[in-house]
Each structure stands twice: as C-alpha cells, then as structure tokens.
Design a protein around this motif. Structure first.
Motif, short mmCIF file in Angstrom:
data_model
loop_
_atom_site.label_atom_id
_atom_site.label_comp_id
_atom_site.label_asym_id
_atom_site.label_seq_id
_atom_site.Cartn_x
_atom_site.Cartn_y
_atom_site.Cartn_z
N GLN A 6 3.99 4.91 6.31
CA GLN A 6 3.31 5.85 5.74
C GLN A 6 4.86 6.20 4.72
N GLN A 7 6.38 5.40 4.55
CA GLN A 7 7.00 5.67 3.70
C GLN A 7 6.79 4.52 3.03
N ASN A 8 6.05 3.31 2.44
CA ASN A 8 6.40 2.31 2.42
C ASN A 8 5.34 2.51 0.04
N GLY A 9 5.37 3.72 0.65
CA GLY A 9 5.41 4.28 -1.55
C GLY A 9 4.02 4.56 -1.72
N PRO A 10 3.44 5.08 -2.75
CA PRO A 10 2.17 5.82 -3.26
C PRO A 10 1.36 4.67 -2.81
N PHE A 11 1.82 3.83 -2.98
CA PHE A 11 -0.19 2.11 -3.65
C PHE A 11 0.00 1.50 -1.86
N ALA A 12 0.63 2.33 -0.84
CA ALA A 12 0.52 1.42 0.39
C ALA A 12 -0.83 1.81 0.85
N GLY A 13 -1.74 2.63 0.75
CA GLY A 13 -2.65 2.96 1.04
C GLY A 13 -4.04 2.64 1.08
N LEU A 14 -3.25 2.07 -0.46
CA LEU A 14 -4.87 1.95 -0.66
C LEU A 14 -5.38 0.67 -0.34
N ASN A 15 -6.17 0.12 -0.40
CA ASN A 15 -7.22 -1.28 -0.63
C ASN A 15 -7.01 -2.11 -1.40
#
Length: 64
Positions: free
Chosen positions: A31-40
């Motif tokens: 969750q703390q990896n940044g704003p684009f971490a959750g994008l496929n």
C-alpha cells in the motif's frame, strides 16, 4: 501488482485479509509503494500511450 490476488506463503490465506503478521506487513508494504502501485500493467501502458499522444499533439501544435 495488487495485493488482493496474492496468497501468503506463511498462512496460505489471501494477503488482503491480513490474517497473520506476515500478511499484514506485506499488505502495508504494498500500500505504501506509491500512487501507481495498484495499477495493472495494461493500465500503465494505456496511461503511457495517452501521455505520448498528448505530447505529440502539443509538439504538432507548437510547430505549426
């Protein structure tokens, strides 16, 4: 990569549920990896294509 599809090697439960300390630590780190971490990857490629197209359009308009 999103954590909702990951399975914990420690407790064999989905990481998103956070059943054990290992799951909870992994979930926090993801969750703390940044704003684009959750994008496929497909969404990232689409975003890149849109940005390149916008830059090409801007370059074309300033050159004319």
């Amino acid at each position: 990569m999103t954590y909702d599809r990951l399975v914990c090697a420690s407790c064999a439960a989905p990481v998103a549920e956070g059943r054990c300390p290992v799951c909870r630590a992994s979930r926090e780190r993801l969750q703390q990896n940044g704003p684009f971490a959750g994008l496929n990857p497909a969404a990232l490629v689409a975003l890149l294509v849109v940005l390149v197209a916008a830059l090409a359009l801007l370059a074309h308009q300033t050159a004319a």
